[in-house]
Design a protein around this motif. Structure first.
Motif, mmCIF file in Angstrom:
data_model
loop_
_atom_site.group_PDB
_atom_site.id
_atom_site.type_symbol
_atom_site.label_atom_id
_atom_site.label_comp_id
_atom_site.label_asym_id
_atom_site.label_seq_id
_atom_site.Cartn_x
_atom_site.Cartn_y
_atom_site.Cartn_z
ATOM 1 N N ALA A 1 0.829 -1.207 0.000
ATOM 2 C CA ALA A 1 0.000 0.000 0.000
ATOM 3 C C ALA A 1 0.861 1.253 0.000
ATOM 4 C CB ALA A 1 -0.930 -0.008 1.208
ATOM 5 N N ALA A 2 1.978 1.206 0.658
ATOM 6 C CA ALA A 2 2.873 2.361 0.687
ATOM 7 C C ALA A 2 3.565 2.555 -0.658
ATOM 8 C CB ALA A 2 3.908 2.189 1.795
ATOM 9 N N ARG A 3 3.837 1.463 -1.379
ATOM 10 C CA ARG A 3 4.530 1.548 -2.674
ATOM 11 C C ARG A 3 3.618 1.938 -3.815
ATOM 12 N NH1 ARG A 3 6.490 -3.551 -1.709
ATOM 13 N NH2 ARG A 3 5.365 -4.269 -3.527
ATOM 14 N N LEU A 4 2.320 1.658 -3.691
ATOM 15 C CA LEU A 4 1.398 1.874 -4.802
ATOM 16 C C LEU A 4 1.443 3.291 -5.371
ATOM 17 C CD1 LEU A 4 -0.736 0.752 -6.702
ATOM 18 C CD2 LEU A 4 -2.445 1.292 -4.979
ATOM 19 N N PRO A 5 1.333 4.351 -4.560
ATOM 20 C CA PRO A 5 1.378 5.702 -5.151
ATOM 21 C C PRO A 5 2.678 5.975 -5.903
ATOM 22 C CG PRO A 5 0.565 5.796 -2.895
ATOM 23 C CD PRO A 5 1.047 4.400 -3.120
ATOM 24 N N ALA A 6 3.793 5.503 -5.386
ATOM 25 C CA ALA A 6 5.075 5.715 -6.071
ATOM 26 C C ALA A 6 5.117 4.967 -7.403
ATOM 27 C CB ALA A 6 6.222 5.271 -5.176
ATOM 28 N N GLU A 7 4.579 3.759 -7.438
ATOM 29 C CA GLU A 7 4.561 2.985 -8.681
ATOM 30 C C GLU A 7 3.633 3.620 -9.714
ATOM 31 O OE1 GLU A 7 3.714 -1.055 -7.649
ATOM 32 O OE2 GLU A 7 5.635 -1.288 -6.611
ATOM 33 N N ILE A 8 2.523 4.175 -9.253
ATOM 34 C CA ILE A 8 1.593 4.849 -10.166
ATOM 35 C C ILE A 8 2.287 6.055 -10.793
ATOM 36 C CG2 ILE A 8 -0.528 6.222 -10.276
ATOM 37 C CD1 ILE A 8 -1.638 4.358 -8.058
ATOM 38 N N LEU A 9 2.936 6.861 -9.961
ATOM 39 C CA LEU A 9 3.631 8.044 -10.467
ATOM 40 C C LEU A 9 4.790 7.656 -11.383
ATOM 41 C CD1 LEU A 9 3.586 10.215 -7.242
ATOM 42 C CD2 LEU A 9 2.173 10.499 -9.282
ATOM 43 N N ALA A 10 5.505 6.580 -11.061
ATOM 44 C CA ALA A 10 6.618 6.122 -11.897
ATOM 45 C C ALA A 10 6.125 5.666 -13.268
ATOM 46 C CB ALA A 10 7.361 4.983 -11.203
ATOM 47 N N ALA A 11 4.872 5.224 -13.349
ATOM 48 C CA ALA A 11 4.299 4.798 -14.627
ATOM 49 C C ALA A 11 3.858 5.985 -15.472
ATOM 50 C CB ALA A 11 3.122 3.863 -14.387
ATOM 51 N N GLY A 12 4.003 7.193 -14.921
ATOM 52 C CA GLY A 12 3.647 8.392 -15.678
ATOM 53 C C GLY A 12 2.182 8.766 -15.568
ATOM 54 N N VAL A 13 1.515 8.285 -14.543
ATOM 55 C CA VAL A 13 0.099 8.570 -14.338
ATOM 56 C C VAL A 13 -0.032 9.250 -12.980
ATOM 57 C CG1 VAL A 13 -2.196 7.534 -14.120
ATOM 58 C CG2 VAL A 13 -0.520 6.507 -15.629
ATOM 59 N N THR A 14 -0.895 10.228 -12.891
ATOM 60 C CA THR A 14 -1.157 10.818 -11.580
ATOM 61 C C THR A 14 -2.042 9.869 -10.783
ATOM 62 O OG1 THR A 14 -3.170 11.964 -12.257
ATOM 63 C CG2 THR A 14 -1.085 13.164 -12.552
ATOM 64 N N VAL A 15 -2.044 10.031 -9.489
ATOM 65 C CA VAL A 15 -2.906 9.198 -8.654
ATOM 66 C C VAL A 15 -4.372 9.447 -9.008
ATOM 67 C CG1 VAL A 15 -3.631 8.699 -6.286
ATOM 68 C CG2 VAL A 15 -1.208 9.024 -6.803
ATOM 69 N N ASP A 16 -4.723 10.728 -9.251
ATOM 70 C CA ASP A 16 -6.100 11.030 -9.670
ATOM 71 C C ASP A 16 -6.426 10.368 -11.004
ATOM 72 O OD1 ASP A 16 -6.714 12.555 -7.439
ATOM 73 O OD2 ASP A 16 -6.020 14.414 -8.364
ATOM 74 N N GLY A 17 -5.481 10.383 -11.937
ATOM 75 C CA GLY A 17 -5.688 9.723 -13.225
ATOM 76 C C GLY A 17 -5.876 8.228 -13.061
ATOM 77 N N PHE A 18 -5.104 7.617 -12.172
ATOM 78 C CA PHE A 18 -5.241 6.188 -11.906
ATOM 79 C C PHE A 18 -6.629 5.873 -11.370
ATOM 80 C CE2 PHE A 18 -4.833 2.565 -8.985
ATOM 81 C CZ PHE A 18 -4.340 1.609 -9.858
ATOM 82 N N ILE A 19 -7.115 6.712 -10.469
ATOM 83 C CA ILE A 19 -8.455 6.502 -9.910
ATOM 84 C C ILE A 19 -9.510 6.639 -11.006
ATOM 85 C CG2 ILE A 19 -10.177 7.462 -8.325
ATOM 86 C CD1 ILE A 19 -7.764 8.107 -6.455
ATOM 87 N N ARG A 20 -9.313 7.580 -11.936
ATOM 88 C CA ARG A 20 -10.262 7.710 -13.057
ATOM 89 C C ARG A 20 -10.257 6.453 -13.918
ATOM 90 N NH1 ARG A 20 -8.568 13.025 -13.030
ATOM 91 N NH2 ARG A 20 -7.000 12.653 -14.611
ATOM 92 N N PHE A 21 -9.086 5.812 -14.089
ATOM 93 C CA PHE A 21 -9.031 4.561 -14.853
ATOM 94 C C PHE A 21 -9.863 3.475 -14.185
ATOM 95 C CE2 PHE A 21 -4.562 5.740 -16.458
ATOM 96 C CZ PHE A 21 -5.080 6.301 -17.608
ATOM 97 N N LEU A 22 -9.959 3.517 -12.862
ATOM 98 C CA LEU A 22 -10.720 2.497 -12.134
ATOM 99 C C LEU A 22 -12.220 2.694 -12.241
ATOM 100 C CD1 LEU A 22 -8.602 2.291 -8.865
ATOM 101 C CD2 LEU A 22 -8.543 0.747 -10.821
#
Length: 55
Positions: A7-28
């Motif tokens: 859970a702690a790594r997830l935001p960092a991995e999302i950002l490393a993939a070039g997606v914002t956390v908000d963008g990732f949530i929109r994908f869901l």
């Protein structure tokens, strides 16, 4: 895997993939009716690929 570390790594991995956390949530957020649509019956044999392969 320790779920707290994951859970702690997830935001960092999302950002490393070039997606914002908000963008990732929109994908869901998808159309729930599309996710629950009845699929047609499968025909033919199911083939499960061996690890590391795809068909």
């Amino acid at each position: 895997m320790d779920s707290r570390n994951a859970a702690a790594r997830l935001p960092a991995e999302i950002l490393a993939a070039g997606v914002t956390v908000d963008g990732f949530i929109r994908f869901l957020r998808v159309d729930p009716t599309a996710d629950t649509a009845v699929l047609p019956p499968s025909s033919g044999q199911w083939r499960i690929p061996p690890p590391g392969h795809s068909y």
